[in-house]
Design a protein around this motif. Structure first.
Motif, PDB file in Angstrom:
ATOM      1  N   ASP A   1      19.117  36.210  49.694  1.00  0.00           N
ATOM      2  CA  ASP A   1      18.250  35.739  48.615  1.00  0.00           C
ATOM      3  C   ASP A   1      17.316  34.641  49.120  1.00  0.00           C
ATOM      4  OD1 ASP A   1      17.161  35.346  46.096  1.00  0.00           O
ATOM      5  OD2 ASP A   1      18.753  33.969  45.461  1.00  0.00           O
TER       6      ASP A   1
ATOM      7  N   LEU B   1      20.643  36.901  43.433  1.00  0.00           N
ATOM      8  CA  LEU B   1      21.073  38.278  43.650  1.00  0.00           C
ATOM      9  C   LEU B   1      21.453  38.903  42.313  1.00  0.00           C
ATOM     10  CD1 LEU B   1      23.330  37.817  46.816  1.00  0.00           C
ATOM     11  CD2 LEU B   1      20.965  38.625  46.750  1.00  0.00           C
TER      12      LEU B   1
ATOM     13  N   GLU C   1      19.470  41.937  46.532  1.00  0.00           N
ATOM     14  CA  GLU C   1      18.321  41.041  46.442  1.00  0.00           C
ATOM     15  C   GLU C   1      17.291  41.582  45.447  1.00  0.00           C
ATOM     16  OE1 GLU C   1      14.701  39.239  49.281  1.00  0.00           O
ATOM     17  OE2 GLU C   1      16.185  40.622  50.127  1.00  0.00           O
TER      18      GLU C   1
END
Length: 442
Positions: free
Chosen positions: A304, A310, A316
């Motif tokens: 991230d 996340l 992500e």
């Protein structure tokens, strides 16, 4: 973007996506066997009744209409249609025909997937994909499915995410059939390309012209260590192999994968050249690739770096990767459909912003000349999420897995506003979204 660039044309399709095993219930196939062997992340999880869509389909069509959808993606379950090799279940075929006709009558265009990961229990023992016998088995199945699509103006997907099936089932052994063999993986890949050609032949003979494509999971790849030459080399190898090998084979007729020490192939497939009418893209996230000094040499992680957080499944949020990949498929010169895009959001409060960010990339791609014709959100309903079992929640509608009650999440209001108004408004401007509390969809 200008205000004009934030507008979807009247011809653009907003829809929702499902797959048979994940929602229908009551299916015995290779995944049901996999579950009984305790091979999911939660060993005791079972799909079982799923969310009972087989019986509640009319209710679910109404839910799709309620959010402004005009297309509904479903899959035909091969194991329901041909539970024993050579024995086709007439009641199952009639059941799918009835559901497709009612879908069309509801004003929903069917988007029909012929193969969405699962197989009859006999398939891997008798006609596995790495053997040529798989092709005749698939031909017989598609031949029985073709009449179901008559008169429906359906968009047809031969294979959902074939590279996911091959990576997980043939190279890593993490999903059925549980093989970990590079040579068999490449043999299976070639046969699945040939099976797509077979689907084109069989559907064409029965239906005449058919809009046929595949639904390809695509990842935005990046080196885990930007300074490491081997991480960068992995990206240069993985991106064309994973994202484009199947697309390229159905465009040029040339199937090529080059992953030294893992799996490679270089072959021309008869009939595969220019064998799709559209390119289907599934997009969720970005993967950070790291070289390992031992087989399989690749490790991937979700990070991230932009601080967006996340998703609940640990992926992500990278909407910019969506634009990148939509621009990449422009090379094939075909209309593009987003056949899946969505987020695991277990409280139901992040999804409107996710939708806004990703639909913005669709509009940016269109502005850049990519002929994106439709967007199908994954998924209409919370459902059984393969190896993850019952934890993830991708649905526009929250499903109580005990009672199977469907309840709208805040994203329903937002999706409806954009799909019916045709303007990409910010989520905060939609009353039902702006007032939503974190507990709304628990």
């Amino acid at each position: 973007m200008s205000s004009t660039a934030l507008t979807f044309p009247a011809s653009f399709t907003f829809g929702v996506a499902t797959s048979a095993y994940q929602v229908e219930g009551g299916i015995e196939n290779d995944w049901a066997e996999w579950e009984r062997q305790g091979k999911l992340k939660e060993p005791h999880a079972r799909c079982g009744l799923a969310v009972d869509h087989w019986r509640r389909y009319a209710e679910d069509y109404a839910l799709a209409k309620a959010v402004g959808a005009t297309a509904f993606r479903l899959s035909l379950e091969w194991a329901r249609i041909e539970p024993e090799r050579g024995r086709f279940d007439g009641a199952a075929l009639e059941g799918y025909r009835e559901r497709l006709l009612k879908m069309r009558a509801q004003g929903l265009r069917p988007v029909v997937t012929l193969h969405h990961f699962t197989h009859p229990t006999w398939f891997h023992a008798s006609t596995p994909w790495h053997l040529p016998e798989s092709l005749e088995a698939f031909r017989q199945y598609v031949r029985r499915c073709a009449p179901l699509l008559e008169g429906l103006d359906a968009l047809v997907i031969s294979f959902n995410e074939p590279m996911v099936l091959l990576l997980g089932g043939y190279l890593q052994g993490l999903m059925p059939p549980g093989i970990a063999d590079g040579a068999k993986t490449m043999a299976a890949l070639g046969n699945m390309v040939r099976a797509h050609v077979i689907a084109r032949e069989e559907l064409g003979q029965h239906l005449g012209r058919v809009e046929l494509g595949i639904s390809q999971n695509m990842l935005a790849f990046t080196p885990d260590r930007w300074w490491h030459p081997l991480d960068r080399s992995l990206v240069r190898l993985a991106a064309p192999a994973y994202n484009h090998a199947f697309h390229e084979a159905l465009s040029s007729g040339h199937l090529r994968v080059f992953m030294p020490g893992v799996a490679s192939t270089d072959v021309r497939i008869e009939g595969a050249r220019d064998s799709v009418e559209f390119v289907g893209v599934n997009y969720y996230t970005r993967a950070h690739l790291r070289f390992m000094p031992r087989p399989p040499f690749i490790d991937f992680k979700y990070r991230d770096p932009d601080g967006r957080g996340l998703t609940d499944i640990g992926w992500e949020q990278r909407p910019e990767g969506f634009l990148q990949l939509l621009q990449e498929v422009k090379r094939y010169g075909k209309p593009v459909w987003v056949t899946e895009n969505g987020i695991d959001d277990r409280k139901g409060t992040v999804r409107p912003e996710y939708l806004h960010a990703h639909l913005r990339q669709v509009l940016a791609a269109r502005e850049a000349g990519v002929d994106v014709q439709g967007y199908l959100y994954w998924s209409l309903l919370d459902n059984f999420e393969w190896l993850e079992g019952w934890g993830p929640r991708f649905g526009l509608y929250h499903v109580d897995f005990d009672t199977l009650e469907r309840r709208p999440t805040p994203a329903c209001d937002y999706f409806r506003e954009v799909a019916t108004g045709r303007v990409l408004v910010p989520p905060a401007s939609v009353a039902g979204v702006a007032s939503a509390q974190p507990s709304a969809a628990r």
